[in-house]
Structure formats: C-alpha cells, structure tokens
Design a protein around this motif. Structure first.
Motif, short mmCIF file in Angstrom:
data_model
loop_
_atom_site.label_atom_id
_atom_site.label_comp_id
_atom_site.label_asym_id
_atom_site.label_seq_id
_atom_site.Cartn_x
_atom_site.Cartn_y
_atom_site.Cartn_z
N HIS A 136 46.96 -38.88 -19.97
CA HIS A 136 46.66 -39.99 -20.87
C HIS A 136 47.78 -40.09 -21.90
CE1 HIS A 136 42.72 -38.78 -19.25
NE2 HIS A 136 42.43 -40.07 -19.32
N LEU A 137 47.95 -41.27 -22.42
CA LEU A 137 49.02 -41.49 -23.40
C LEU A 137 48.78 -40.68 -24.67
CD1 LEU A 137 49.59 -45.34 -22.97
CD2 LEU A 137 50.79 -43.44 -21.87
N PHE A 138 47.52 -40.49 -25.06
CA PHE A 138 47.25 -39.71 -26.28
C PHE A 138 47.66 -38.25 -26.08
CE2 PHE A 138 43.13 -39.27 -24.08
CZ PHE A 138 42.90 -37.90 -24.17
N GLU A 139 47.58 -37.75 -24.83
CA GLU A 139 48.01 -36.38 -24.56
C GLU A 139 49.52 -36.25 -24.69
OE1 GLU A 139 44.67 -34.81 -21.40
OE2 GLU A 139 46.32 -36.06 -20.65
N ILE A 140 50.23 -37.28 -24.27
CA ILE A 140 51.69 -37.28 -24.42
C ILE A 140 52.06 -37.26 -25.89
CG2 ILE A 140 53.81 -38.56 -23.94
CD1 ILE A 140 52.37 -39.71 -21.46
N ALA A 141 51.39 -38.10 -26.68
CA ALA A 141 51.65 -38.14 -28.12
C ALA A 141 51.37 -36.79 -28.76
CB ALA A 141 50.80 -39.24 -28.76
N ARG A 142 50.25 -36.17 -28.39
CA ARG A 142 49.89 -34.87 -28.95
C ARG A 142 50.92 -33.81 -28.56
NH1 ARG A 142 44.19 -33.33 -27.13
NH2 ARG A 142 45.28 -33.06 -25.14
N GLU A 143 51.35 -33.82 -27.31
CA GLU A 143 52.34 -32.84 -26.85
C GLU A 143 53.66 -32.99 -27.60
OE1 GLU A 143 53.98 -29.83 -24.28
OE2 GLU A 143 51.92 -30.45 -24.70
N MET A 144 54.02 -34.22 -27.94
CA MET A 144 55.30 -34.48 -28.61
C MET A 144 55.19 -34.42 -30.12
SD MET A 144 56.87 -37.55 -26.25
CE MET A 144 58.56 -37.21 -26.79
N GLY A 145 53.96 -34.36 -30.63
CA GLY A 145 53.79 -34.31 -32.08
C GLY A 145 54.14 -35.61 -32.77
N VAL A 146 53.85 -36.74 -32.11
CA VAL A 146 54.13 -38.05 -32.68
C VAL A 146 52.87 -38.89 -32.66
CG1 VAL A 146 56.54 -37.95 -31.92
CG2 VAL A 146 54.83 -39.07 -30.47
N PRO A 147 52.78 -39.92 -33.50
CA PRO A 147 51.61 -40.80 -33.46
C PRO A 147 51.55 -41.55 -32.14
CG PRO A 147 52.90 -41.12 -35.48
CD PRO A 147 53.73 -40.30 -34.56
N LEU A 148 50.34 -41.91 -31.75
CA LEU A 148 50.16 -42.68 -30.53
C LEU A 148 50.92 -44.00 -30.62
CD1 LEU A 148 48.74 -42.83 -27.78
CD2 LEU A 148 46.77 -43.86 -28.93
N ALA A 149 51.03 -44.55 -31.83
CA ALA A 149 51.75 -45.81 -32.01
C ALA A 149 53.21 -45.69 -31.59
CB ALA A 149 51.65 -46.27 -33.47
N GLU A 150 53.78 -44.49 -31.71
CA GLU A 150 55.17 -44.29 -31.31
C GLU A 150 55.31 -44.38 -29.79
OE1 GLU A 150 59.28 -43.50 -31.49
OE2 GLU A 150 57.82 -44.34 -32.89
N ILE A 151 54.31 -43.89 -29.07
CA ILE A 151 54.32 -44.03 -27.61
C ILE A 151 54.21 -45.51 -27.26
CG2 ILE A 151 53.21 -43.37 -25.45
CD1 ILE A 151 54.46 -41.03 -27.01
N HIS A 152 53.30 -46.20 -27.93
CA HIS A 152 53.09 -47.63 -27.67
C HIS A 152 54.34 -48.44 -27.97
CE1 HIS A 152 51.79 -51.77 -28.68
NE2 HIS A 152 50.96 -51.60 -27.65
N ARG A 153 55.13 -48.00 -28.92
CA ARG A 153 56.36 -48.72 -29.26
C ARG A 153 57.31 -48.81 -28.06
NH1 ARG A 153 61.45 -47.85 -31.80
NH2 ARG A 153 61.23 -45.58 -31.70
N HIS A 154 57.26 -47.82 -27.21
CA HIS A 154 58.13 -47.78 -26.03
C HIS A 154 57.40 -48.20 -24.76
CE1 HIS A 154 61.49 -45.84 -28.09
NE2 HIS A 154 60.62 -45.00 -28.64
N PHE A 155 56.13 -47.82 -24.66
CA PHE A 155 55.37 -48.05 -23.43
C PHE A 155 54.01 -48.64 -23.78
CE2 PHE A 155 58.19 -44.44 -22.57
CZ PHE A 155 58.90 -44.93 -21.47
#
Length: 206
Positions: free
Chosen positions: A29-48
């Motif tokens: 899930h995208l929230f797992e990627i954000a958690r693994e990277m230590g960034v807000p979910l919004a940062e993942i959404h900014r790219h994907f």
C-alpha cells in the motif's frame, strides 16, 4: 517551521519494489511506502497519484532503456531485423530484475474490476510498439505501416506473455521465440511484397 522531506520518484519506486518483493505487488500500500521512507503520504502522492502509477513508472524503465539504443555506435548500420531483435530484448531485459513483480503488476491490471487499468494498458502497449518502430527506424507509411504495427503488436504481446513465465537462463527460450516470430514476419512481408509486384496494373478505361 521545518519543511517536509522530499524524495525522488526513483527512490519511491525502489522502495515499492523492495516491499513488494517481501510480500507481493497486490499486498503493498502507498501508506506503507510512506512509512518505510519516513515521509508524509502526501509526498508519495506528489509523485504518484495512485498505485498503478508506480507500475507504470516501472514499465517506464524499460521504455527508457529502449530509447537509449539509437545512441549505440553503429546502430543505424545494423540490419533492420537486428534492430528489431535488440529493441524487443532490451525492453524485456530492463524488467528482468523484477520479472515476478512485473507479472504481478500486469495481473493486477487484468483483474475484472480494473477495466480502467486495462484501457490504459492498451494505450501503453500501442505507445511502446510505436517507440519500437521508431528505435528500429522502420520506414513504412500508409497501409504498410498499419500492417507492420499490427504484426509488431502481436509479436510484442506474444513475447511478453511468454517471457513472464520463462525460467530459462537469460530468457533464452523467449529470445528464441522472438527470433522465430521476426523471421516469420520478415518472410511474410517479402511474400506480400512479391505478390504486389506481380499484380497486373488495372486496364486503362477506353
């Protein structure tokens, strides 16, 4: 005020692939990627904007490798048949490090409830085949181009479907199949051209 951390698209994709290898593409899930990277979910959404955009980014890696081929010294001097062979194999080889995940990504797209992803996949296949034509520098125009696109698309889909389950070293079985299909297509094109040359011209109207 401390600014939010920013990461590159390539870093997000790398983490997504890493997590998926530990479980499956369907399970991440995208929230797992954000958690693994230590960034807000919004940062993942900014790219994907969605999970499938990550799968598209992985396929973009293959397109990028394909588009580097014209920079190879002597590329223009290679026979057309060899340029096509290398175009297909380069695209597949770029995805080889994550073949199983690629299979899972494509399987995810083909689930019955993902018709919108399937429509996007059709467009992507068409675009990739067009770039294969450009990289191989195929000269056909008009109906010959349309026929060539149909043949090349059929070859692409056949080879990719075989490659996804090919456990032979360096995908040898897939590459042998590709060679056979390209030889058959080349023979078919020659026979068609020969028949067209032998057709009599229409009689002039009296």
């Amino acid at each position: 005020m401390q600014s939010e951390p920013q990461v590159a698209r390539s870093a997000i994709l790398e983490v997504a692939l890493h997590l998926a290898r530990q479980s499956s593409w369907d399970a991440i899930h995208l929230f797992e990627i954000a958690r693994e990277m230590g960034v807000p979910l919004a940062e993942i959404h900014r790219h994907f904007p969605n999970k499938d955009a990550l799968a598209e980014a992985w396929l973009d890696v293959a397109d990028a490798a394909l588009l580097q081929l014209p920079q190879v010294p002597g590329w223009r001097e290679l026979p057309q048949r060899e340029r096509l062979q290398q175009a297909y194999t380069t695209w597949l080889d770029a995805l080889a490090p994550h073949r199983e995940l690629t299979r899972e990504m494509l399987g995810y797209k083909l689930q019955p409830e993902h018709m919108h992803l399937q429509a996007r996949g059709i467009m992507r296949t068409s675009d990739t085949v067009q770039w294969i034509r450009e990289v191989a520098m195929l000269p056909e125009v008009g109906w010959r181009r349309e026929l060539a696109e149909t043949v090349l698309t059929t070859i692409f889909l056949t080879v990719v479907a075989h490659w996804l389950f090919d456990a032979s070293p360096h995908s040898r079985r897939t590459k042998a199949l590709l060679a056979q299909l390209l030889n058959a297509a080349d023979l078919g094109a020659r026979l068609t051209a020969g028949r067209l040359r032998r057709q009599p011209l229409p009689a002039a109207a009296s």
